[in-house]
Scaffold this active site. Structure first.
Site, PDB file in Angstrom:
ATOM      1  N   GLY A 100       0.803  -1.224   0.000  1.00  0.00           N
ATOM      2  CA  GLY A 100       0.000   0.000   0.000  1.00  0.00           C
ATOM      3  C   GLY A 100       0.830   1.265   0.000  1.00  0.00           C
ATOM      4  NE  ARG A 103       9.055   6.571   0.354  1.00  0.00           N
ATOM      5  CZ  ARG A 103       9.944   5.620   0.659  1.00  0.00           C
ATOM      6  NH1 ARG A 103      10.096   5.252   1.908  1.00  0.00           N
ATOM      7  NH2 ARG A 103      10.667   5.038  -0.271  1.00  0.00           N
ATOM      8  NE  ARG A 199       1.530   2.551  -6.517  1.00  0.00           N
ATOM      9  CZ  ARG A 199       2.777   2.981  -6.399  1.00  0.00           C
ATOM     10  NH1 ARG A 199       3.772   2.146  -6.560  1.00  0.00           N
ATOM     11  NH2 ARG A 199       3.007   4.239  -6.111  1.00  0.00           N
ATOM     12  CG  ASP A 269       5.452  -2.890  -4.511  1.00  0.00           C
ATOM     13  OD1 ASP A 269       6.154  -3.873  -4.792  1.00  0.00           O
ATOM     14  OD2 ASP A 269       5.864  -1.947  -3.812  1.00  0.00           O
TER      15      ASP A 269
END
Length: 522
Positions: A100, A103, A199, A269
């Site tokens: 996930g 940042r 993604r 990712d």
């Protein structure tokens, strides 16, 4: 500042029902609402005028406190709800589960001149996906991302973009080389912009959890919003969607190979569903031509993400995406055919790319051997890739190739003392064959040079250049950021006033931290 806000992602896709910003597994949701961390003393360092125009923001607005506060996370723009996306991913070949936006915080979507952009802050604080990290970013990595994403755009490489670079006024603790020597660094935020930041991992997480309902919702949304030419969602459009993603991914990687860019961390990712270069972490540019080079310290031993392996990793990642989409298609054979086509297309497109770098417009059976022998020669002794191909454009097909060819590329060799007779003989032989091949082309030397210089850049963001800007910025001097930003907007131009940047990596940078290899630390 007045923006034409759209909220298609959060309007059409399921949200995390928990609004607490606590690290946790987020299930049956595409995103979590989260607000950026308040920054202590934000300061804008640089803004991309091109991206201002793309978003419909005036330069006057960019000088306002509103702009500063919105794009450093201190203010939430009216009628918007910032969020972080949920996704998983394969990291260095292994399934890592939920990852996930750890940042990155998506602010909103802007619609301007028939284009839609998602605007995102990188380094604006923790999210439910931050795991053990703080969600912040430091100045050095932010400078690298800001400069490189815009540089790649002007190189003609599909990429996410950058709107602004700002200091937060806060200090961030980082162990740059993961060696136990943590230190405080200047905190910073990059405002990133792309049509979408989706993604491969966004789809993988639902497939891994067997949440087929939400997988279908996300794929349907993606097709409707970003691939409308594929028609209404159906089994056929799902296959065409995968085919389109495959083609875009391959085209992106061919561009990487063309300009000598090494991503450094091609986890699933970090693969854009739109075929955009995304997540500029431990990337690097080839100095000496080397298929085995990787800029990532984490990858030093196995070199999974080395320059020469990027096309193979692209295929591996697409295989994982195919597995994620399989529950919607329920047939392996059509997906396998698309993956097999990737291999054929790579050979064809790679050959076409190399022909363009050599100024060859027609096709000849001998081209494959000519290119292979060139690559073999480039391995003989260390030679700068960017300088070699740029200098090669000045080669004249009717010259004394055995002499003039070597003289032409002399500036690209790192150690002329290593240029012994056996090496010279191989280069002279190659230049003779190259001259013979060029004489088969119905194009003047001048026109060929012009066309070669459109695909072989003169200026790229070498790691040592970025490091010089970082070192200066850490001492409060931000002028080099703008100098490099302006330089890299014209990577194919001669720019005689900037000739100092058309040079091999200095010897002092060969093993300097930040100039040779980098970590994922941000």
């Amino acid at each position: 500042m007045k923006l034409n806000i759209k909220n298609t992602f959060i309007t059409n896709l399921p949200a995390d029902p928990i609004h607490e910003n606590t690290r946790r597994q987020v299930e049956e949701a595409c995103y979590s609402f989260v607000e950026p961390k308040q920054t202590q003393n934000p300061e804008l360092l640089h803004v991309s005028k091109a991206m201002l125009e793309n978003l419909g923001i005036s330069e006057a607005d960019a000088d306002s406190d509103t702009f500063l506060n919105v794009f450093t996370g201190n203010d939430i723009y009216k009628n918007t709800q910032p969020y972080a996306m949920c996704y998983g991913g394969h990291q260095f070949g292994n399934w890592a589960g939920q990852l996930g936006d750890g940042r990155a915080i998506n602010l909103f979507e802007v619609h301007h001149k028939r284009k839609q952009w998602t605007v995102q802050l990188k380094g604006a604080g923790e999210t439910p996906y931050s795991r053990t990290a703080d969600g912040l970013a430091v100045l050095r990595s932010s400078i690298r991302e800001y400069l490189c994403s815009e540089a790649m755009y002007y190189l003609g490489v599909p990429t996410t973009r950058a709107l602004s670079l700002a200091l937060t006024g806060d200090l961030v603790l980082r162990d740059m080389l993961y060696d136990g020597n943590a230190a405080y660094e200047k905190g910073a935020i990059v405002t990133r912009v792309a049509p979408s930041f989706l993604r491969f991992g966004n789809y993988e997480i639902f497939a891994a959890r067997q949440d087929i309902g939400n997988l279908r919702k996300l794929v349907d949304f993606t097709i409707t919003q970003h691939f409308p030419q594929l028609g209404k969602p159906s089994k056929e459009s799902y296959l065409n969607f995968f085919k389109e993603v495959t083609n875009r991914t391959l085209d992106m990687i061919i561009h990487w190979q063309r300009v000598g860019f090494v991503h450094g961390v091609m986890n699933t990712d970090n693969m854009s569903i739109l075929g955009l270069t995304i997540d500029y972490g431990p990337y690097g540019w080839l100095e000496g031509f080397d298929y085995g080079w990787t800029p990532n310290t984490t990858d030093r031993q196995h070199k999974r993400y080395r320059y020469g392996n990027q096309p193979n990793i692209g295929l591996w990642n697409l295989f994982k995406l195919a597995n994620a989409l399989y529950p919607l298609i329920e047939e392996a054979e059509p997906l396998e055919r698309i993956l097999e086509r990737y291999k054929v297309d790579f050979e064809m497109k790679s050959l076409a790319m190399m022909r363009s770098k050599l100024g060859l417009e027609t096709k000849a059976v001998s081209d494959t051997a000519l290119i292979q022998d060139l690559e073999d020669n480039l391995f003989l002794i260390e030679i700068d890739m960017t300088i070699f191909f740029r200098k090669l454009s000045s080669f004249k097909k009717d010259s004394d190739s055995k002499v003039d060819g070597i003289q032409l590329i002399e500036a690209a060799f790192y150690d002329l003392k290593a240029l012994k007779q056996p090496v010279i003989d191989k280069w002279q032989d190659w230049f003779q064959r190259y001259a013979d091949r060029l004489r088969q082309e119905n194009i003047s030397d001048e026109r060929r040079k012009e066309k070669m210089n459109q695909v072989n850049p003169k200026y790229v963001l070498r790691n040592y250049m970025a490091q010089l800007a970082i070192d200066a910025a850490n001492n409060g001097d931000y002028t080099l950021i703008d100098e490099l930003f302006q330089l890299l907007k014209q990577p194919y131009g001669e720019q005689p006033e900037n000739e100092k940047w058309f040079a091999k990596r200095p010897e002092w940078a060969r093993h300097k931290v930040g100039c040779s290899m980098l970590s994922c630390s941000s």
